[in-house]
Design a protein around this motif. Sequence first.
Motif, mmCIF file in Angstrom:
data_model
loop_
_atom_site.group_PDB
_atom_site.id
_atom_site.type_symbol
_atom_site.label_atom_id
_atom_site.label_comp_id
_atom_site.label_asym_id
_atom_site.label_seq_id
_atom_site.Cartn_x
_atom_site.Cartn_y
_atom_site.Cartn_z
ATOM 1 N N SER A 41 0.850 -1.188 0.000
ATOM 2 C CA SER A 41 0.000 0.000 0.000
ATOM 3 C C SER A 41 0.889 1.242 0.000
ATOM 4 O O SER A 41 2.042 1.174 0.435
ATOM 5 C CB SER A 41 -0.920 -0.003 1.219
ATOM 6 O OG SER A 41 -0.177 -0.022 2.416
ATOM 7 N N ASN A 78 1.981 -0.307 -6.479
ATOM 8 C CA ASN A 78 1.422 -0.914 -5.266
ATOM 9 C C ASN A 78 0.822 -2.284 -5.571
ATOM 10 O O ASN A 78 0.803 -2.717 -6.722
ATOM 11 C CB ASN A 78 0.393 0.022 -4.612
ATOM 12 C CG ASN A 78 -0.856 0.192 -5.448
ATOM 13 O OD1 ASN A 78 -1.450 -0.768 -5.934
ATOM 14 N ND2 ASN A 78 -1.269 1.436 -5.633
ATOM 15 N N LEU A 80 -2.409 -3.104 -4.337
ATOM 16 C CA LEU A 80 -3.785 -2.997 -3.857
ATOM 17 C C LEU A 80 -4.726 -3.927 -4.614
ATOM 18 O O LEU A 80 -5.796 -4.270 -4.108
ATOM 19 C CB LEU A 80 -4.267 -1.551 -3.925
ATOM 20 C CG LEU A 80 -3.529 -0.582 -2.991
ATOM 21 C CD1 LEU A 80 -4.076 0.831 -3.157
ATOM 22 C CD2 LEU A 80 -3.593 -1.034 -1.543
ATOM 23 N N ASP A 81 -4.320 -4.372 -5.807
ATOM 24 C CA ASP A 81 -5.123 -5.353 -6.529
ATOM 25 C C ASP A 81 -5.212 -6.664 -5.754
ATOM 26 O O ASP A 81 -6.178 -7.406 -5.881
ATOM 27 C CB ASP A 81 -4.566 -5.592 -7.940
ATOM 28 C CG ASP A 81 -3.131 -6.092 -7.944
ATOM 29 O OD1 ASP A 81 -2.361 -5.751 -7.025
ATOM 30 O OD2 ASP A 81 -2.769 -6.821 -8.883
ATOM 31 N N GLY A 84 -6.677 -5.190 -1.597
ATOM 32 C CA GLY A 84 -7.946 -4.481 -1.494
ATOM 33 C C GLY A 84 -7.780 -2.972 -1.516
ATOM 34 O O GLY A 84 -6.694 -2.438 -1.326
ATOM 35 N N GLU A 85 -8.887 -2.308 -1.736
ATOM 36 C CA GLU A 85 -8.890 -0.859 -1.881
ATOM 37 C C GLU A 85 -8.342 -0.142 -0.648
ATOM 38 O O GLU A 85 -7.754 0.925 -0.751
ATOM 39 C CB GLU A 85 -10.328 -0.402 -2.154
ATOM 40 C CG GLU A 85 -10.434 0.911 -2.849
ATOM 41 C CD GLU A 85 -11.862 1.206 -3.232
ATOM 42 O OE1 GLU A 85 -12.399 2.209 -2.732
ATOM 43 O OE2 GLU A 85 -12.441 0.426 -4.037
ATOM 44 N N ASP A 86 -8.547 -0.722 0.534
ATOM 45 C CA ASP A 86 -8.030 -0.111 1.762
ATOM 46 C C ASP A 86 -6.712 -0.739 2.212
ATOM 47 O O ASP A 86 -6.177 -0.390 3.258
ATOM 48 C CB ASP A 86 -9.061 -0.181 2.889
ATOM 49 C CG ASP A 86 -9.325 -1.587 3.405
ATOM 50 O OD1 ASP A 86 -8.869 -2.576 2.768
ATOM 51 O OD2 ASP A 86 -9.989 -1.715 4.452
ATOM 52 N N GLU A 90 -10.535 -4.847 2.430
ATOM 53 C CA GLU A 90 -11.836 -4.218 2.689
ATOM 54 C C GLU A 90 -12.312 -4.522 4.110
ATOM 55 O O GLU A 90 -13.434 -4.944 4.345
ATOM 56 C CB GLU A 90 -12.903 -4.638 1.673
ATOM 57 C CG GLU A 90 -12.475 -4.680 0.224
ATOM 58 C CD GLU A 90 -11.667 -3.500 -0.307
ATOM 59 O OE1 GLU A 90 -11.428 -2.510 0.386
ATOM 60 O OE2 GLU A 90 -11.236 -3.584 -1.457
#
Length: 180
Positions: A41, A78, A80-81, A84-86, A90
């Motif tokens: 991240s 990054n 994030l894939d 997750g988005e956070d 998630e």
Amino acid sequence: MKKRKVIIDCDPGIDDSLAIMLALKSPEIEVIGITIVCGNSPVEMGFGNAKKILKQMNRLDVPIYIGESTPLRRDYVNALDTHGEDGLGESFLPEVIGYQQQISAVDFLADVLKKEKVSIIELAPMTNLARLIQKDKEAFSCIEEIVSMGGSFKSHGNCSPVAEYNYWCDPDGASLVYET
């Protein structure tokens, strides 16, 4: 039993968050700080995720320091894939306000390593350690032990047929650490 003092250098996605939880509950080690680097991240998200995990563990006494936001030379990519988005799959854990330290991760490392025996649990790209070498090679030489989550042995990488993410994200940082 004397506990080994450690600093966790990480990029809190799901995997590093679980490792932080395990480390905080391990009777053999004392986590004296957490340093954040870009990786799974972005660094600010990683800082927020580390705060969320420390709050869940009732351990907001452990300081967190923000480190490098880009690899040494290559463009930052990054994960994030995957995380997750956070960055935490998630999780929807609430944000933890404040907790910003006054010095950077690299300055924290340089300061602490000259004062006491500390090991580094390296769960992320090695950019913070590489910057420490560039800034204060003497402090880097004081690290008691480095345990790194990176690379692969007799296996395929997770970013390409030969590359594991942490070393793929900043191969120049990893190279500098291993060459020093």
